[in-house]
Design a protein around this motif. Structure first.
Motif, PDB file in Angstrom:
ATOM      1  N   LYS A 102      86.340  96.800 -41.964  1.00  0.00           N
ATOM      2  CA  LYS A 102      85.280  97.791 -42.155  1.00  0.00           C
ATOM      3  C   LYS A 102      84.329  97.394 -43.282  1.00  0.00           C
ATOM      4  O   LYS A 102      83.201  97.877 -43.340  1.00  0.00           O
ATOM      5  CB  LYS A 102      85.900  99.159 -42.415  1.00  0.00           C
ATOM      6  CG  LYS A 102      86.629  99.696 -41.195  1.00  0.00           C
ATOM      7  CD  LYS A 102      87.372 100.974 -41.504  1.00  0.00           C
ATOM      8  CE  LYS A 102      88.024 101.547 -40.273  1.00  0.00           C
ATOM      9  NZ  LYS A 102      89.052 100.702 -39.687  1.00  0.00           N
ATOM     10  N   LYS A 153      81.072  96.026 -42.138  1.00  0.00           N
ATOM     11  CA  LYS A 153      80.199  97.073 -41.596  1.00  0.00           C
ATOM     12  C   LYS A 153      79.440  97.770 -42.720  1.00  0.00           C
ATOM     13  O   LYS A 153      78.249  98.065 -42.598  1.00  0.00           O
ATOM     14  CB  LYS A 153      81.002  98.099 -40.787  1.00  0.00           C
ATOM     15  CG  LYS A 153      81.734  97.509 -39.599  1.00  0.00           C
ATOM     16  CD  LYS A 153      80.784  96.943 -38.590  1.00  0.00           C
ATOM     17  CE  LYS A 153      81.519  96.484 -37.350  1.00  0.00           C
ATOM     18  NZ  LYS A 153      80.644  95.842 -36.399  1.00  0.00           N
ATOM     19  N   GLY A 212      83.045 101.113 -35.593  1.00  0.00           N
ATOM     20  CA  GLY A 212      82.589 100.684 -36.909  1.00  0.00           C
ATOM     21  C   GLY A 212      81.270 101.281 -37.360  1.00  0.00           C
ATOM     22  O   GLY A 212      80.618 100.756 -38.256  1.00  0.00           O
TER      23      GLY A 212
END
Length: 182
Positions: free
Chosen positions: A23, A26, A161
């Motif tokens: 993550k 992202k 995401g």
């Protein structure tokens, strides 16, 4: 964002893990997009793109040309590094420590660094950011005093995401703007 930002300074946004499907990248992409939208020169260094043999060749006498080129582009030739650091084992990922261990301290001294932490729990990786800040102070790196902890990241992102929490998105934009002015 205010147009008084120094658009001549390149900012490296570093996604601080090499774990697949993480993550952090992202979040790093959100910073990159915000800077692009506002005319701030920025580039993304995703630790997933380190050379495949990095963990065996990171010592200074064995570094690959590919890694040396990454250091040149993303570290030596910038004044600022904004790091997105996930929590691993109560601190930051080992690959991030190895990455900074592989860089000459003289290449880091005097740089400005901002820290964004993320965690599945409620701490937002505050401990990991504190560990990094202490190390960076020792190395003569200027740490932006506004740390951004992002807690409960799994609740804030869709499975694809996409960060959907407006308050967190605003915090990221504000943090990005403040660091660009720092």
């Amino acid at each position: 964002m205010n147009n008084n930002l120094d658009s001549l300074t390149m900012i490296t946004i570093l996604s601080g893990t090499n774990r697949a499907n993480n993550k952090s990248v992202k979040i790093a992409e959100l910073y990159l997009g915000h800077y692009a939208d506002n005319g701030v020169a920025a580039q993304l260094l995703d630790l997933q793109n380190l050379p495949a043999d990095f963990s065996f060749t990171w010592m200074k006498d064995k570094q690959s040309t590919d890694f040396q080129n990454q250091v040149e582009k993303y570290v030596r030739n910038v004044d600022k590094i904004l790091m997105v650091v996930p929590e691993y084992q109560g601190t930051f990922p080992g690959i991030l420590k190895m990455f900074f261990d592989a860089i000459q301290p003289k290449d880091l001294a005097g740089k400005k660094v901002a820290l964004t932490g993320s965690a599945a729990g409620i701490g937002g990786n505050l401990r990991g950011m504190d560990h990094l800040a202490s190390t960076f102070h020792y190395l003569g790196i200027h740490v932006y005093p506004s740390l951004l902890p992002i807690s409960k990241i799994n609740d804030l992102m869709t499975p694809e995401g996409v960060l959907h929490d407006e308050a967190t998105l605003k915090s990221i934009r504000d943090h990005a703007d403040g660091f660009a002015r720092y």
